[in-house]
Design an enzyme around this catalytic site. Sequence first.
Site, PDB file in Angstrom:
ATOM      1  N   THR A  36     -45.338  59.095  59.484  1.00 43.58           N
ATOM      2  CA  THR A  36     -45.636  59.501  58.109  1.00 43.58           C
ATOM      3  C   THR A  36     -47.117  59.864  57.935  1.00 43.58           C
ATOM      4  O   THR A  36     -47.926  59.657  58.830  1.00 43.58           O
ATOM      5  CB  THR A  36     -45.265  58.368  57.136  1.00 43.58           C
ATOM      6  N   ASP A  37     -47.441  60.377  56.737  1.00 41.07           N
ATOM      7  CA  ASP A  37     -48.812  60.809  56.465  1.00 41.07           C
ATOM      8  C   ASP A  37     -49.601  59.729  55.730  1.00 41.07           C
ATOM      9  O   ASP A  37     -50.604  60.023  55.080  1.00 41.07           O
ATOM     10  CB  ASP A  37     -48.803  62.072  55.607  1.00 41.07           C
ATOM     11  N   SER A  63     -53.618  57.348  52.348  1.00 43.76           N
ATOM     12  CA  SER A  63     -52.876  58.592  52.211  1.00 43.76           C
ATOM     13  C   SER A  63     -53.686  59.651  52.927  1.00 43.76           C
ATOM     14  O   SER A  63     -54.819  59.930  52.558  1.00 43.76           O
ATOM     15  CB  SER A  63     -52.713  58.954  50.735  1.00 43.76           C
ATOM     16  N   ARG A  64     -53.086  60.228  53.997  1.00 47.27           N
ATOM     17  CA  ARG A  64     -53.902  61.084  54.866  1.00 47.27           C
ATOM     18  C   ARG A  64     -54.016  62.519  54.406  1.00 47.27           C
ATOM     19  O   ARG A  64     -54.957  63.190  54.756  1.00 47.27           O
ATOM     20  CB  ARG A  64     -53.363  61.035  56.295  1.00 47.27           C
ATOM     21  N   VAL A  65     -53.049  63.029  53.663  1.00 53.03           N
ATOM     22  CA  VAL A  65     -53.170  64.440  53.286  1.00 53.03           C
ATOM     23  C   VAL A  65     -53.244  64.650  51.781  1.00 53.03           C
ATOM     24  O   VAL A  65     -53.592  65.719  51.318  1.00 53.03           O
ATOM     25  CB  VAL A  65     -52.001  65.294  53.848  1.00 53.03           C
TER      26      VAL A  65
END
Length: 576
Positions: free
Chosen positions: A413-414, A439-441
């Site tokens: 997951t992101d 939360s990466r994006v």
Amino acid sequence: MNDKIIATLRSDQQPSSVQKDKILTFLNKKYGENIELIWEKDDEISHGFILQVGADVYDWSMIGKINQLRSSLEKVSIDSDNYVSLIKENVKNWNPEVNSMEIGYVEETGDGIAIVSGLKSVNYGEIVYFENGQKALVQDIQSEDIGCMIFGKDDEILEGTKVYRTGKTAGIPVGNMMLGRVVNALGESIDGLGDLKSDEYYPIEKPAPEILDRKSVDRPLETGLLSIDSMFPIGRGQRELIIGDRQTGKTAIAMDTIVNQKGKNVICIYVAIGQKASSIAQITENLKKRGALDYTIIVAATASQSSSMQYIAPYSGTAIAEYFMDHGKDVLIVYDDLSKHAIAYRTISLLLGRSPGREAYPGDVFYLHSRLLERSAQLSDERGGGSITALPIVETQAGDISSYIPTNVISITDGQIFLESDLFFSGQRPAVNVGLSVSRVGGAAQTKAVKKAASTLRLELAQYREMEIFTQFSSDLDETTKNQLKFGKGLMQLLKQNQYSPLSQSEQVITLVVALNKMLLNVEEKDVKSTMYGIISYIKNHKPAIIEEIELKNVLSDNVKEQIILSAGEYLEARK
Ligand code: ATP
Ligand code: MG
């Protein structure tokens, strides 16, 4: 090779020696001399017989002949003037053909799994059906037999039951008619509101969109929860994991997010895996009460259903989501939860005799979830610009995020929202652990207004947590430290949010601006929340232009920021 080819003849009466000789002559011509004919009694074949050689089946039974006659009559043109004579002609010259088709036989059955022999050229993922019409999905192919998962009850399927191929992979009906409905993993209605009819079918397993068909995530998918939207924003097309122990508010976050999509043109799909039917009824009721069911589809495989149904449910849900994404829509899909999904797959795999790996899961359990979550995407403008945002849920044991399934899904997951039991029970709900969540994006998708307003929030909270630990046992604290602790406590209060009470973008911005400018330092901790409500409604009633500007422009100008601070000051002054 000296092995004899075995030909099996099935009929209700033993064939005469003349009949046997005729059949042998036919077999020798077709398959050579090295063949042995075995007769098996089958009372279901009245008149005629079925001959099987390896995968080839010659259906000379009455039913088989009638079926052949029917299909040959279908070729007669209806428009013909002399229709009757044409039929007569057809019947007179009709000769039963020797068709070969594959028929398999159930060797073993139980626990929703059937081991079938005889279907030599069946494909992985193909749907096969039994004599009674029940269907199964081919999940395992060995050299001698195949393993398939039976959909529905397996008690009518016995050893020796015939199995037929369909040549088709599993698909489910899709379309707008599903909105507001509760369906099972096969797309059949289970809410008592009538059958669902559709001309469109989507395969439940489909390759994920290619890189060239995607574009970067850049539009927000707001949860309405301040603790998530401000620090761990989610973008449309993103995959954000919700992870935590039992009863830590995982489902609640997903539900809140669905309710918050009202009027935002997002279609929501809630996939329930291995949950109690009563929980699903409750969820449906809650969504309905808040007007969120109209744009939501619930795909449910309850704990009482077979592992097979639980296993395919998320793929079915994704197929429904893909239909909407292909039509340019934005979709939010919740998988609640993938831990139970992995367990269902483990059960199936063990029943199919696959060798167990780590934590007894089969080796391909990682692939199971990666091929599912890869199907979430933000499509490019050329492909219509639709998106699927995924919120998979995973349950941990005693907060251990380093066990097998959690680490797998975290890596696919992101980002993840990590919910903590201790926080939850101390009353901090949603119980988001700020240190372990990420939360990466989503940052690129967060609205500029919230981004600007929340810029220092994470840092402040991190400092507060550190200080809280250090000062736990000290009694005499200096004024600055006391104030900082108070400030942190106030922030934690503001991050508390009841279920089903989403905050709009402007409400979030006002909260963040007021709090981070330390305007509530003189307010008692227990009154922080109500004071903030007071400020928000004061601004709504007396300064609607502030709300309007934030909601319409999605930005926080210095001017508006100043006005918020001024208005909050006015309200606090008047309250004194
Ligand atoms: P499970 O592991 O059983 O699936 P879960 O982690 O999904 O549990 P929920 O069912 O969402 O947890 O929540 C557990 C309980 O806490 C529910 O009764 C729910 O109403 C309550 N709850 C969840 N979030 C909040 C909140 N923000 N405020 C108040 N109560 C909450
Ligand atoms: Mg839950």
